[in-house]
Design an enzyme around this catalytic site. Structure first.
Site, PDB file in Angstrom:
ATOM      1  N   CYS A 133       0.873  -1.179   0.000  1.00 13.79           N
ATOM      2  CA  CYS A 133       0.000   0.000   0.000  1.00 13.79           C
ATOM      3  C   CYS A 133       0.909   1.228   0.000  1.00 13.79           C
ATOM      4  CB  CYS A 133      -0.857   0.023   1.254  1.00 13.79           C
ATOM      5  SG  CYS A 133      -1.775  -1.477   1.514  1.00 13.79           S
ATOM      6  N   ARG A 188       1.117   1.830  -5.963  1.00 11.55           N
ATOM      7  CA  ARG A 188       1.381   0.846  -4.894  1.00 11.55           C
ATOM      8  C   ARG A 188       0.100   0.159  -4.447  1.00 11.55           C
ATOM      9  NH1 ARG A 188       6.210   1.292  -2.479  1.00 11.55           N
ATOM     10  NH2 ARG A 188       5.401   0.200  -0.670  1.00 11.55           N
ATOM     11  N   TRP A 214      -3.778  -1.648  -1.155  1.00 11.75           N
ATOM     12  CA  TRP A 214      -3.781  -2.857  -1.979  1.00 11.75           C
ATOM     13  C   TRP A 214      -4.156  -3.963  -0.994  1.00 11.75           C
ATOM     14  CZ3 TRP A 214      -3.785  -3.900  -6.994  1.00 11.75           C
ATOM     15  CH2 TRP A 214      -3.602  -5.215  -7.392  1.00 11.75           C
ATOM     16  N   ASN A 271       1.196   0.033   6.074  1.00 13.72           N
ATOM     17  CA  ASN A 271       1.498  -0.786   4.891  1.00 13.72           C
ATOM     18  C   ASN A 271       2.261  -2.000   5.389  1.00 13.72           C
ATOM     19  OD1 ASN A 271       2.190  -1.876   2.416  1.00 13.72           O
ATOM     20  ND2 ASN A 271       4.049  -0.633   2.264  1.00 13.72           N
ATOM     21  N   GLY A 272       1.731  -3.205   5.128  1.00 12.70           N
ATOM     22  CA  GLY A 272       2.417  -4.430   5.558  1.00 12.70           C
ATOM     23  C   GLY A 272       1.399  -5.466   6.009  1.00 12.70           C
ATOM     24  N   GLU A 329       9.326 -19.587 -19.629  1.00 11.99           N
ATOM     25  CA  GLU A 329       9.078 -18.254 -19.058  1.00 11.99           C
ATOM     26  C   GLU A 329      10.121 -17.250 -19.549  1.00 11.99           C
ATOM     27  OE1 GLU A 329       6.765 -16.755 -17.832  1.00 11.99           O
ATOM     28  OE2 GLU A 329       7.622 -15.011 -16.846  1.00 11.99           O
ATOM     29  N   LYS A 375       9.188 -13.812 -21.598  1.00  9.85           N
ATOM     30  CA  LYS A 375       9.625 -12.472 -21.179  1.00  9.85           C
ATOM     31  C   LYS A 375      10.282 -11.742 -22.344  1.00  9.85           C
ATOM     32  CE  LYS A 375       7.825 -11.709 -18.285  1.00  9.85           C
ATOM     33  NZ  LYS A 375       6.870 -12.755 -18.083  1.00  9.85           N
ATOM     34  N   HIS A 407      15.034 -33.547 -31.750  1.00 13.85           N
ATOM     35  CA  HIS A 407      13.783 -33.891 -32.464  1.00 13.85           C
ATOM     36  C   HIS A 407      13.295 -32.725 -33.307  1.00 13.85           C
ATOM     37  CE1 HIS A 407      13.598 -37.581 -30.168  1.00 13.85           C
ATOM     38  NE2 HIS A 407      13.799 -36.884 -29.067  1.00 13.85           N
ATOM     39  N   LYS A 447      -2.436  -5.824 -19.354  1.00  9.74           N
ATOM     40  CA  LYS A 447      -1.990  -6.410 -18.098  1.00  9.74           C
ATOM     41  C   LYS A 447      -2.927  -7.545 -17.674  1.00  9.74           C
ATOM     42  CE  LYS A 447       0.450  -7.169 -14.537  1.00  9.74           C
ATOM     43  NZ  LYS A 447       1.654  -8.003 -14.774  1.00  9.74           N
TER      44      LYS A 447
HETATM   45  C1  AGP Z   1       3.119 -12.451 -18.626  1.00 11.26           C
HETATM   46  O1  AGP Z   1       4.254 -11.631 -18.577  1.00 11.26           O
HETATM   47  C2  AGP Z   1       2.014 -11.877 -19.463  1.00 11.26           C
HETATM   48  N1  AGP Z   1       1.691 -10.551 -19.074  1.00 11.26           N
HETATM   49  C3  AGP Z   1       0.795 -12.799 -19.540  1.00 11.26           C
HETATM   50  O2  AGP Z   1       1.217 -14.008 -20.092  1.00 11.26           O
HETATM   51  C4  AGP Z   1       0.105 -13.113 -18.190  1.00 11.26           C
HETATM   52  O3  AGP Z   1       0.925 -13.909 -17.396  1.00 11.26           O
HETATM   53  C5  AGP Z   1      -1.196 -13.864 -18.488  1.00 11.26           C
HETATM   54  O4  AGP Z   1      -2.043 -13.023 -19.238  1.00 11.26           O
HETATM   55  C6  AGP Z   1      -1.920 -14.334 -17.227  1.00 11.26           C
HETATM   56  O5  AGP Z   1      -2.290 -13.220 -16.443  1.00 11.26           O
HETATM   57  P1  AGP Z   1      -2.893 -13.502 -14.968  1.00 11.26           P
HETATM   58  O6  AGP Z   1      -1.789 -14.099 -14.157  1.00 11.26           O
HETATM   59  O7  AGP Z   1      -3.334 -12.169 -14.474  1.00 11.26           O
HETATM   60  O8  AGP Z   1      -4.037 -14.459 -15.126  1.00 11.26           O
END
Ligand code: AGP
Length: 622
Positions: free
Chosen positions: A2, A28, A76, A102-103, A496, A500, A519, A617
């Site tokens: 927060c 935050r 948050w 916050n915590g 992963e 990224k 393969h 996001k």
């Molecule tokens: C990951 O860096 C991406 N932004 C995307 O793959 C994300 O992980 C995916 O959309 C799942 O989001 P969530 O964890 O909010 O469900």
């Protein structure tokens, strides 16, 4: 995570300073907020569910005279759904003492039990703090009423110290009292707190962004330090009340940078917040004696755990990679597990055992594919456990059980601290399930617990490779194709790492099981092509060495993630060394250099790192 802000002085309008500070700290946390000020010897307090703009609207037009001090908070949620009642600030029974925090107060339940007769108005852990201060003030007042009554500031200070010594967990606290106007007391443990030194006014905030508009002279508060502020003085003490000296520093950040804590992008800031996120997610759930506490937020009974036939994970993107690691963990701990991309789950759901526990992982808790998969499983008769970072999100209302990560809001589209916090939750889950189902001896449980509790520090150590990775990324400026490979529990880490890189640099990057090279993938290796290999100590290290040799023989340039032991066993062109830990914990550390590699590659390419093209996001559409 927060944001808290405090102001004492009369050179600026306290409500302007506090609201502006909250706006700068909204990254935050932003599910609810509030402000409290002492004006004309009365406490003014206003809170809203929602953003700071809603709070601003609510108090605009109100006239305040003779304001002496104020504190404010943007939330948050970690305990208690986002609501006005759960929004900070919180007050004692008489509404005279006001606190923002916050915590996570780990022992808030037992403290609350000791505060019989107090009226609690929220579900938060924070509210315990202000009632404990109230209790301690009353005790001190009673002790020697005569002398103390005119010296309320020292009494308030002593009551605050007595309270802090009872708190377990993490906190950045600010508190004001109607009877001691014109001063603020504050303290920190694990959660950030900074003090802004002004002329005839002083400030406090969770980070510099909260007051950088008014002063760049900053005291950085350390753990278990207590702060006294009035408009002309700032003083620091330890928990025993002994004065300590602190150095006043000047920051040269501009406002934009300050919001990111001095980092150029939220993504880099969040990569460096992983130590905190991992530690906070474990907090209160793992004891060194090997006891794993699933926490009362999970109302998951041991008998239920014994009845589940297996685990089925469903998730998307980065959360899917965490879930994939979760599958390995549960299998290692003697429980059958499977993992599906949430968007592919519908075709598989007919074969999912009704007695399987379906675990849905989602940072946002709003991903449409994951919620869809969860609903299919529910219709199938499965119990659902959600692992999420967002209290009150859709997934928490549809699941039977919820386990929260506590890494604070993740702003960058590319998920980093949420990933490692999801792993922290999965370790607790896998180890506690295994222990309860009799697959894990207490001695082994204790060993795992001790190593798990040491990982946050190893994350911090892993981050020391940052400068080297920045240089390394430059060496591949001419490359457009990357291959990431790993075996076993490190295969999802390779996936992963590739995700990224591709999502923030727009380069072609592919993650593959190292054993699959022969393969097909080996056909794409060209001279100079970077192949990132996860080659930390594992039972597969000899096979990984073979994959490396195959790659080098065809001109590939090998960048190997290693620990000090495995580095002796392989030949690579570049080494990304991370600290050594048991194989099952290595994904937490192995991902760090890959996150940094993606970040610095994208910086070099000048892409919009926090908001990459075509992405959101939270993907709330199927
Ligand atoms: C990951 O860096 C991406 N932004 C995307 O793959 C994300 O992980 C995916 O959309 C799942 O989001 P969530 O964890 O909010 O469900």
């Amino acid at each position: 995570m927060c944001g808290i802000v405090g102001y004492v002085g009369d050179k600026h309008k306290a409500q302007d300073v506090l609201l502006k500070g909250l706006k700068m700290l909204e990254y935050r946390g932003y599910d609810s907020c509030g402000v409290a000020m002492i004006a004309d010897d009365e406490v003014f307090l206003e809170r809203v569910e929602g953003r700071v703009s809603a709070l601003e609207k609510k108090i605009s037009g109100k006239k305040f005279n003779n304001i002496l001090n104020g504190i404010a908070h943007t939330r948050w949620a970690t305990h208690g759904l986002p609501s006005e009642a759960n929004a900070h600030p919180h007050t004692d029974c008489d509404g005279d003492i006001v606190v923002v925090h916050n915590g996570i107060i780990e022992n808030y339940i037992e403290l609350k039990e000791g505060l019989k007769g107090h009226t609690f108005k929220s579900e938060t852990d924070t509210e315990v703090i202000v009632h404990l201060i109230e209790e301690n003030v009353k005790k001190l007042m009673k002790k020697d009423m005569g002398k103390r009554s005119e010296m309320l500031e020292p009494l308030f200070f002593e009551a605050f110290l007595n309270t802090l010594r009872k708190l377990k967990g993490s906190f950045a606290i600010a508190v004001i009292w109607k009877k001691a106007p014109g001063m603020i007391l504050a303290a920190r443990r694990f959660s950030p707190l900074v003090i802004g030194k002004g002329e005839g006014e002083n400030f406090l905030a969770s980070d510099v962004a909260g007051f950088i508009e008014w002063t760049k002279n900053v005291y950085f508060v350390d753990d278990n330090e207590v702060v006294f502020l009035d408009k002309n003085n700032v003083a620091f003490f330890n928990l025993d009340g002994k004065k300590i000296n602190k150095e006043l520093k000047t920051v040269n950040w501009d406002i934009k940078m300050a919001e990111k804590g001095g980092y150029k992008h939220f993504m880099l800031k969040e990569i460096f917040e992983q130590e905190m996120g991992f530690e906070n997610t474990l907090m209160g759930r793992v004891l060194p004696v090997g006891k794993y506490i699933l926490g009362n937020e999970m109302n998951l009974k041991e008998d239920d755990i014994k009845k589940f036939s297996m685990i089925n994970f469903v998730a998307c993107g980065t959360a899917y990679h965490a879930a994939y690691i979760g599958r390995y963990l549960f299998e290692r701990m003697g429980m059958r597990a499977d993992v599906d991309l949430a968007s592919e789950f519908s075709s598989r759901s007919l074969v999912v055992d009704k007695n399987s526990l379906v675990v849905a992982i989602s940072q946002s808790g709003e991903t449409a594919d994951t919620i869809d998969a969860l609903r299919i499983a529910k219709k199938n008769g499965n119990k659902i456990l959600a692992i999420t970072n967002t209290l009150g999100s859709t997934i928490t209302r549809e699941a039977d059980y919820v386990m929260y990560t506590h890494c604070g809001p993740e702003i960058a589209v590319a998920s980093t601290k949420a990933f490692t916090s999801q792993l922290a939750a999965l370790y607790v889950l896998a180890l506690s399930f295994s222990y309860i189902r009799g697959n894990l001896l207490i001695t082994k449980a204790r060993e795992f617990a001790e190593e798990l509790l040491s990982l946050a520090k190893l994350i911090k150590e892993s981050l020391e490779i940052n400068d080297y990775v920045e240089e390394l990324a430059d060496k591949f400026s001419a490359q457009d194709d990357y291959l990431f490979i790993g075996r076993g529990i490190n295969y999802p880490v390779a996936l992963e790492g590739a995700l990224k890189l591709k999502e923030i640099s727009y380069l072609h990057a592919e993650g593959y099981a190292a054993g699959e090279m022969k393969h097909g993938p080996i056909a794409i290796i060209t001279n100079g092509m970077p192949v990132i290999v996860i080659a930390t100590s594992s039972s597969d290290i000899d096979l990984v060495r073979g994959n490396i040799e195959e790659t080098r023989a065809r001109g590939g340039v090998v960048v190997a993630v290693v620990d000090k032991n495995s580095k002796q066993k392989i030949r690579a062109d570049y080494y990304l060394e991370v600290p050594y830990a048991s194989e099952c914990f290595m994904p937490v550390l192995n991902i760090i250099p890959l996150q940094l590699f993606a970040y610095w590659t994208a910086v070099r390419r000048g892409t919009d790192i926090d908001k990459p093209r075509n992405l959101a996001k939270s993907v709330t559409v199927k």
